[in-house]
Design a protein around this motif. Structure first.
Motif, PDB file in Angstrom:
ATOM      1  N   GLY A 260       0.819  -1.210   0.000  1.00  0.00           N
ATOM      2  CA  GLY A 260       0.000   0.000   0.000  1.00  0.00           C
ATOM      3  C   GLY A 260       0.851   1.258   0.000  1.00  0.00           C
ATOM      4  N   CYS A 261       2.089   1.135  -0.477  1.00  0.00           N
ATOM      5  CA  CYS A 261       3.000   2.283  -0.563  1.00  0.00           C
ATOM      6  C   CYS A 261       3.431   2.448  -2.014  1.00  0.00           C
ATOM      7  CB  CYS A 261       4.214   2.048   0.336  1.00  0.00           C
ATOM      8  SG  CYS A 261       5.573   3.213   0.057  1.00  0.00           S
ATOM      9  N   ASP A 262       3.262   3.644  -2.566  1.00  0.00           N
ATOM     10  CA  ASP A 262       3.571   3.864  -3.978  1.00  0.00           C
ATOM     11  C   ASP A 262       5.048   3.638  -4.302  1.00  0.00           C
ATOM     12  OD1 ASP A 262       0.981   4.406  -4.639  1.00  0.00           O
ATOM     13  OD2 ASP A 262       1.187   6.583  -4.566  1.00  0.00           O
ATOM     14  N   ALA A 263       5.944   4.059  -3.416  1.00  0.00           N
ATOM     15  CA  ALA A 263       7.373   3.883  -3.677  1.00  0.00           C
ATOM     16  C   ALA A 263       7.734   2.396  -3.729  1.00  0.00           C
ATOM     17  CB  ALA A 263       8.195   4.589  -2.600  1.00  0.00           C
ATOM     18  N   THR A 264       7.142   1.626  -2.846  1.00  0.00           N
ATOM     19  CA  THR A 264       7.399   0.184  -2.845  1.00  0.00           C
ATOM     20  C   THR A 264       6.814  -0.465  -4.088  1.00  0.00           C
ATOM     21  OG1 THR A 264       7.307   0.201  -0.422  1.00  0.00           O
ATOM     22  CG2 THR A 264       7.183  -1.937  -1.509  1.00  0.00           C
ATOM     23  N   CYS A 291     -19.948  -6.476  -1.530  1.00  0.00           N
ATOM     24  CA  CYS A 291     -18.994  -7.422  -2.106  1.00  0.00           C
ATOM     25  C   CYS A 291     -17.780  -7.591  -1.187  1.00  0.00           C
ATOM     26  CB  CYS A 291     -18.529  -6.960  -3.491  1.00  0.00           C
ATOM     27  SG  CYS A 291     -17.510  -5.467  -3.507  1.00  0.00           S
ATOM     28  N   ALA A 292     -17.073  -8.681  -1.374  1.00  0.00           N
ATOM     29  CA  ALA A 292     -15.857  -8.939  -0.616  1.00  0.00           C
ATOM     30  C   ALA A 292     -14.644  -8.595  -1.478  1.00  0.00           C
ATOM     31  CB  ALA A 292     -15.788 -10.407  -0.194  1.00  0.00           C
ATOM     32  N   ILE A 293     -13.752  -7.780  -0.928  1.00  0.00           N
ATOM     33  CA  ILE A 293     -12.487  -7.478  -1.585  1.00  0.00           C
ATOM     34  C   ILE A 293     -11.396  -8.167  -0.772  1.00  0.00           C
ATOM     35  CG2 ILE A 293     -10.919  -5.698  -2.416  1.00  0.00           C
ATOM     36  CD1 ILE A 293     -13.660  -5.523  -3.700  1.00  0.00           C
ATOM     37  N   THR A 294     -10.717  -9.120  -1.373  1.00  0.00           N
ATOM     38  CA  THR A 294      -9.643  -9.835  -0.692  1.00  0.00           C
ATOM     39  C   THR A 294      -8.331  -9.562  -1.421  1.00  0.00           C
ATOM     40  OG1 THR A 294     -10.075 -11.843  -1.992  1.00  0.00           O
ATOM     41  CG2 THR A 294     -11.243 -11.620   0.093  1.00  0.00           C
ATOM     42  N   THR A 295      -7.212  -9.894  -0.777  1.00  0.00           N
ATOM     43  CA  THR A 295      -5.931  -9.500  -1.369  1.00  0.00           C
ATOM     44  C   THR A 295      -4.757 -10.278  -0.807  1.00  0.00           C
ATOM     45  OG1 THR A 295      -4.713  -7.523  -2.074  1.00  0.00           O
ATOM     46  CG2 THR A 295      -5.255  -7.690   0.265  1.00  0.00           C
ATOM     47  N   ASP A 296      -3.584 -10.001  -1.366  1.00  0.00           N
ATOM     48  CA  ASP A 296      -2.295 -10.471  -0.842  1.00  0.00           C
ATOM     49  C   ASP A 296      -1.459  -9.238  -0.500  1.00  0.00           C
ATOM     50  OD1 ASP A 296      -2.672 -13.340  -1.601  1.00  0.00           O
ATOM     51  OD2 ASP A 296      -2.650 -12.489  -3.610  1.00  0.00           O
ATOM     52  N   VAL A 297      -0.746  -9.298   0.609  1.00  0.00           N
ATOM     53  CA  VAL A 297       0.106  -8.184   1.024  1.00  0.00           C
ATOM     54  C   VAL A 297       1.479  -8.712   1.404  1.00  0.00           C
ATOM     55  CG1 VAL A 297       0.382  -6.223   2.582  1.00  0.00           C
ATOM     56  CG2 VAL A 297      -1.913  -6.967   1.935  1.00  0.00           C
ATOM     57  N   MET A 298       2.503  -8.103   0.827  1.00  0.00           N
ATOM     58  CA  MET A 298       3.883  -8.473   1.124  1.00  0.00           C
ATOM     59  C   MET A 298       4.498  -7.426   2.045  1.00  0.00           C
ATOM     60  SD  MET A 298       7.087  -8.841  -1.559  1.00  0.00           S
ATOM     61  CE  MET A 298       6.135  -9.794  -2.731  1.00  0.00           C
ATOM     62  N   VAL A 299       5.256  -7.870   3.027  1.00  0.00           N
ATOM     63  CA  VAL A 299       5.993  -6.945   3.892  1.00  0.00           C
ATOM     64  C   VAL A 299       7.482  -7.241   3.761  1.00  0.00           C
ATOM     65  CG1 VAL A 299       4.063  -6.793   5.513  1.00  0.00           C
ATOM     66  CG2 VAL A 299       5.903  -8.426   5.960  1.00  0.00           C
ATOM     67  N   GLY A 300       8.293  -6.227   4.055  1.00  0.00           N
ATOM     68  CA  GLY A 300       9.741  -6.434   4.057  1.00  0.00           C
ATOM     69  C   GLY A 300      10.371  -6.502   2.691  1.00  0.00           C
ATOM     70  N   PHE A 301       9.728  -5.901   1.668  1.00  0.00           N
ATOM     71  CA  PHE A 301      10.351  -5.872   0.345  1.00  0.00           C
ATOM     72  C   PHE A 301      11.619  -5.022   0.418  1.00  0.00           C
ATOM     73  CE2 PHE A 301      10.767  -4.382  -4.076  1.00  0.00           C
ATOM     74  CZ  PHE A 301      10.744  -5.613  -4.724  1.00  0.00           C
ATOM     75  N   PRO A 302      12.652  -5.342  -0.378  1.00  0.00           N
ATOM     76  CA  PRO A 302      13.899  -4.587  -0.316  1.00  0.00           C
ATOM     77  C   PRO A 302      13.683  -3.074  -0.408  1.00  0.00           C
ATOM     78  CG  PRO A 302      14.211  -6.514  -1.684  1.00  0.00           C
ATOM     79  CD  PRO A 302      12.755  -6.474  -1.328  1.00  0.00           C
ATOM     80  N   GLY A 303      14.300  -2.371   0.528  1.00  0.00           N
ATOM     81  CA  GLY A 303      14.184  -0.922   0.566  1.00  0.00           C
ATOM     82  C   GLY A 303      13.000  -0.414   1.356  1.00  0.00           C
ATOM     83  N   GLU A 304      12.130  -1.304   1.833  1.00  0.00           N
ATOM     84  CA  GLU A 304      10.952  -0.850   2.585  1.00  0.00           C
ATOM     85  C   GLU A 304      11.397  -0.265   3.929  1.00  0.00           C
ATOM     86  OE1 GLU A 304       6.710  -2.838   3.288  1.00  0.00           O
ATOM     87  OE2 GLU A 304       8.201  -3.569   4.731  1.00  0.00           O
ATOM     88  N   THR A 305      11.155   1.029   4.096  1.00  0.00           N
ATOM     89  CA  THR A 305      11.478   1.689   5.350  1.00  0.00           C
ATOM     90  C   THR A 305      10.307   1.546   6.308  1.00  0.00           C
ATOM     91  OG1 THR A 305      10.532   3.802   4.636  1.00  0.00           O
ATOM     92  CG2 THR A 305      12.860   3.386   4.095  1.00  0.00           C
ATOM     93  N   GLU A 306      10.523   1.947   7.533  1.00  0.00           N
ATOM     94  CA  GLU A 306       9.425   1.904   8.511  1.00  0.00           C
ATOM     95  C   GLU A 306       8.297   2.831   8.082  1.00  0.00           C
ATOM     96  OE1 GLU A 306       7.115   0.690  11.458  1.00  0.00           O
ATOM     97  OE2 GLU A 306       9.089  -0.175  11.009  1.00  0.00           O
ATOM     98  N   THR A 335      15.516 -13.211  -9.971  1.00  0.00           N
ATOM     99  CA  THR A 335      14.675 -12.024 -10.136  1.00  0.00           C
ATOM    100  C   THR A 335      15.488 -10.764  -9.847  1.00  0.00           C
ATOM    101  OG1 THR A 335      13.919 -11.998  -7.827  1.00  0.00           O
ATOM    102  CG2 THR A 335      12.652 -13.332  -9.406  1.00  0.00           C
ATOM    103  N   ARG A 336      15.007  -9.633 -10.343  1.00  0.00           N
ATOM    104  CA  ARG A 336      15.703  -8.363 -10.121  1.00  0.00           C
ATOM    105  C   ARG A 336      15.741  -7.984  -8.650  1.00  0.00           C
ATOM    106  NH1 ARG A 336      12.702  -4.195 -13.558  1.00  0.00           N
ATOM    107  NH2 ARG A 336      11.057  -5.760 -13.535  1.00  0.00           N
ATOM    108  N   ALA A 337      14.682  -8.300  -7.926  1.00  0.00           N
ATOM    109  CA  ALA A 337      14.599  -7.903  -6.524  1.00  0.00           C
ATOM    110  C   ALA A 337      15.672  -8.572  -5.674  1.00  0.00           C
ATOM    111  CB  ALA A 337      13.216  -8.230  -5.966  1.00  0.00           C
ATOM    112  N   ALA A 338      16.168  -9.719  -6.134  1.00  0.00           N
ATOM    113  CA  ALA A 338      17.172 -10.444  -5.352  1.00  0.00           C
ATOM    114  C   ALA A 338      18.448  -9.631  -5.176  1.00  0.00           C
ATOM    115  CB  ALA A 338      17.483 -11.780  -6.015  1.00  0.00           C
ATOM    116  N   SER A 339      18.718  -8.715  -6.112  1.00  0.00           N
ATOM    117  CA  SER A 339      19.950  -7.925  -6.043  1.00  0.00           C
ATOM    118  C   SER A 339      19.694  -6.471  -5.640  1.00  0.00           C
ATOM    119  CB  SER A 339      20.673  -7.959  -7.395  1.00  0.00           C
ATOM    120  OG  SER A 339      19.837  -7.432  -8.420  1.00  0.00           O
TER     121      SER A 339
END
Length: 434
Positions: A260-264, A291-306, A335-339
């Motif tokens: 939910g962060c544009d930079a991420t 209606c039900a809105i469901t999703t997936d959320v990732m935390v701790g992606f590289p560069g994610e600040t507090e 993947t690119r994110a690995a580096s």
């Protein structure tokens, strides 16, 4: 000979295992749900994360250790994406990929005849067609998963799936109709359309996902049509409006968010921002009240600040998801994110996961609370000792106690309290009985 399948990963993999099971059964093999006494073990692998690869290796080693005389086969996304690594797994006597699924059977037959190791991974090619496959039966007698799309070209920076699954290709509408008609005749009441990048359905055929949805809703005997995971920005306003005119369509939308962060989102190479995502959600809720809105959320992606995590956490709370699958980023080699710089520590990932899970749990509870007092049709899928569980059209889980045989039945049910995950209910016919 007896064959046992182990499936790792998504609904598409589950569907493809069903296809493989049918193929082996039609060729004279005894397909068994139990590993006991099996002569052949097949692992249908997932490679979304490095953890998935680890589970694949563990499964293969366990099978070879516990059944040393059996033939062990590896198929699916892992060997397709990493053929050289897969070939090093000596416990696998046969190795095939996620493309040319039907090639698994002749590969195993060859290994059985010659006693030699067989590696037959067909590489993806530009312009390849959708591999014809039609499911005939599922363990769940009420809901059928129907694969209508394969491949992905989004190239999110953390994802290996475009390599594993190849280009976008779609099931022709007439093949889809034929499969759904057959499933309806076998008693399936709900069809769930699934794909690797479901929102891209039809691009190679001059069609759109809504065309498949409208066709599925037109099939007699299919009472409900539901969609698998969607890339949100590919769902247009016209699609939403056309879906809202279909009485059989289930108002549950799994819109993959990831952050939910544009930079991420930009570092992830996602193709939308928070504002667009919110507009799509608002449009869905305007056309499908409740209606039900469901999703997936990732935390701790590289560069994610507090601060970035806090933005994502707030966005998840603001959208008020009916349910969110929360997971921590894990390095996916290739993947690119690995580096990428700024890899987040395991301790911070764990702490952020806990906070995000708590926020998602609160919105889940609020959604279920809003169902209290509603009278909805519930399709009951499982039952034991007079206790049955099923789902409403918006995928609210409901549990009832009843002396009636409800498995596979659709009943009007009054929804009551919940435990944060499942709602209790009472059949309307029993509520009205003096």
């Amino acid at each position: 000979m007896r064959v046992h399948f182990t499936t790792l990963g998504c609904k598409v993999n589950q569907y493809e295992t069903q296809i493989l099971s049918q193929l082996f059964s039609q060729s004279g093999f005894d397909v068994s749900d139990s590993p006991e006494g099996a002569d052949i073990f097949v692992v249908n692998s997932c490679t979304v994360t490095a953890t998935g690869d680890k589970k694949t290796r563990q499964s293969l080693r366990r099978m070879k250790r516990e059944h040393p005389g059996a033939l062990v086969a590896l198929t699916g996304c892992f060997p397709q994406a990493f053929p050289e690594e897969a070939a090093k797994i000596t416990e696998a006597d046969v190795i095939t990929g996620s493309y040319n699924r039907k090639g698994l059977l002749p590969a195993i037959q060859k290994a059985l005849i010659t006693g030699e190791r067989v590696i037959a991974i067909t590489p993806h090619a530009k312009g390849e067609a959708f591999e014809p496959m039609e499911a005939g039966a599922f363990l769940d007698r009420t809901r059928a998963f129907v694969k209508i799309e394969d491949g992905c070209d989004r190239y999110c920076s953390y994802c290996i799936i475009p390599t594993a699954r190849g280009p976008i290709r779609s099931k022709p509408l007439e093949e889809l109709r034929r499969e759904l008609v057959a499933l309806a005749k076998r008693g399936y009441q709900e069809a769930v359309l699934v794909g690797i990048n479901l929102s891209s359905y039809g691009r190679d055929l001059g069609l759109r996902l809504i065309d498949a949805v409208e066709l599925a809703c037109s099939v007699d005997g299919i009472r409900r049509v539901r969609l698998g995971s969607l890339e949100p920005e590919l769902l247009t306003g016209e699609d939403i409006e056309r879906m809202s005119a279909l009485p059989k369509f289930c108002p549950q939308f799994h819109l993959s968010l990831q952050s939910g962060c544009d930079a991420t989102l930009q570092r992830m190479n996602r193709h939308y921002d928070r504002a667009e995502y919110r507009r799509i959600v608002d449009d869905l809720r305007a056309h499908f009240p409740g209606c039900a809105i469901t999703t997936d959320v990732m935390v701790g992606f590289p560069g994610e600040t507090e601060e970035e995590f806090a933005q994502s956490l707030q966005f998840v709370s603001d959208i008020a998801f009916a349910k969110a699958h929360v997971f921590a980023y894990s390095v996916r080699p290739g993947t690119r994110a690995a580096s990428l710089p700024g890899q987040v520590s395991p301790t911070d990932k764990e702490a952020r996961s806990a906070r995000m899970i708590a926020a998602a749990g609160a919105t889940r509870r609020a959604f279920l609370d809003r169902q209290r007092g509603l009278i909805e049709e519930v399709l009951f899928e499982t039952g034991r000792d007079g206790v049955y569980e099923g789902y409403t059209k918006n995928y609210t889980p409901v549990r009832v106690k009843s002396p009636l045989p409800l498995q596979g039945a659709v009943r009007l049910t009054e929804i009551g309290d919940n435990d944060g995950d499942v709602c209790e209910g009472v059949l309307l016919e029993e509520r009205l009985t003096p």
